[in-house]
Enzyme design. Sequence first.
Site, mmCIF file in Angstrom:
data_model
loop_
_atom_site.group_PDB
_atom_site.id
_atom_site.type_symbol
_atom_site.label_atom_id
_atom_site.label_comp_id
_atom_site.label_asym_id
_atom_site.label_seq_id
_atom_site.Cartn_x
_atom_site.Cartn_y
_atom_site.Cartn_z
ATOM 1 N N ASN A 280 0.836 -1.196 0.000
ATOM 2 C CA ASN A 280 0.000 0.000 0.000
ATOM 3 C C ASN A 280 0.876 1.254 0.000
ATOM 4 O OD1 ASN A 280 0.932 0.320 2.644
ATOM 5 N ND2 ASN A 280 -0.943 -0.450 3.578
ATOM 6 N N ASP B 230 -9.307 -9.573 -0.086
ATOM 7 C CA ASP B 230 -8.556 -8.696 0.807
ATOM 8 C C ASP B 230 -8.584 -7.261 0.310
ATOM 9 O OD1 ASP B 230 -6.412 -8.395 3.041
ATOM 10 O OD2 ASP B 230 -5.478 -7.498 1.273
#
EC number: 3.1.2.2
Length: 349
Positions: free
Chosen positions: A35, A224
Site C-alpha cells: 500500500n 482482501d
Amino acid sequence: MCSSKWKPSMLPCRGPVEAPPRLCWRRIMRPDDANVAGNVHGGTILKMIEEAGAIISTRHCNSQNGERCVAALARVERTDFLSPMCIGEVAHVSAEITYTSKHSVEVQVNVMSENILTGTKKLTNKATLWYVPLSLKNVDKVLEVPPVVYSRQEQEEEGRKRYEAQKLERMETKWRNGDIVQPVPNPEPNTVSYSQSSLIHLVGPSDCTLHGFVHGGVTMKLMDEVAGIVAARHCKTNIVTASVDAINFHDKIRKGCVITISGRMTFTSNKSMEIEVLVDADPVVDNSQKRYRAASAFFTYVSLSQEGKSLPVPQLVPETEDEKKRFEEGKGRYLQMKAKRQGQAEPQP
C-alpha cells in the site's frame, strides 16, 4: 474450490507413500505488492500462501500412477498476520503436507520476512489449507489422495479431528451466508452502509488454472482488496490486515464468469474492525446456471498512524436488526479469539 456437487471417483485405493519434501521458495517484495505506506497487502501474502499449497498438494496427488489431477483449494483456516512485511524485504514461504483424507489434503504453510540489509527474519504468517484433487479430464470428478506415512499414530488421529471439524464448519458457513450486500442511498458516517464496498471482476485466462477455473489465491487477493477498501472508508487512515477467519470456497468459479466481491463492516472493537466478504459468481455466458455464492470469509483490520502505531477505530453504528445481529456475532468471535490469545500468553506451570 470445493462443491458438494462434485462426485468422488471410484479409483482403486493406492498404498501409502512418504510425504513430499517441504516446498520452499522466496520472493522480494516490490512497490506494487504494498500500500501507499509501504506495508505489503495481506492479499499478496495470501496469494503466495495459496500458490505454495497448490504446488505441494498437486505434486503429492500425482505422486503415484493413475489419473492426472490438479489440487483445488477448498478452505483456508484462520491465519493471523503476526508481523508486517515491507517493500524490499524477502518473503520466505514454506509448505508441507500434514494430513490426507481419502479425498483431501491438509497443507501447513509458514511465511517469514527477511530484511536483507540486516539479515533479521520474522515469522509473519502460519496458515492451514485444504485441497481436493480434480481430474484433468473432468473438473467435477474428485480423485483419491495417496495416503501418507505418519511418524506417530497421534498425528493421524489429530489430523482426522481437524478434517472432520473443518468439513462441518464449511458446510454450515455455506448455508449461513445466503444474503447479499445491497447499496443504500446517502448513508450516514460510521454506519455499515457508509463503508460497504463491491468490486466486479471478469474472470480471464490469467486468473485460472489448467481446468479453466479461478485460482484460490486470486480470489483471496480480491477479497482482501475489498475488505481493505471497507476498512479505509470507515476509519480514513492507513490500515493493514490483522487476521483472516476461515475462508470457505463453496463452489468453483469458471473462466468467463463475472464475480462480485462485496464487503461490509460487521463489528468494531476499540482498535480492530471485522469485515465480512462475500464472493458471488454470475455465469453470464451460461443461461443454465444462476448466480451463486462461491466464497466467504471474515477479515480483521487495524488502523495505523504514519509512524505505524495502532490507532483507535471509530465505533460502528449498526442500524437494522440484521446489522445488530451480525454485530453481536462479530463481538462473540472477537471475545473468543481474545480469550484464546490470553490463554496462550499465560505462563505454563
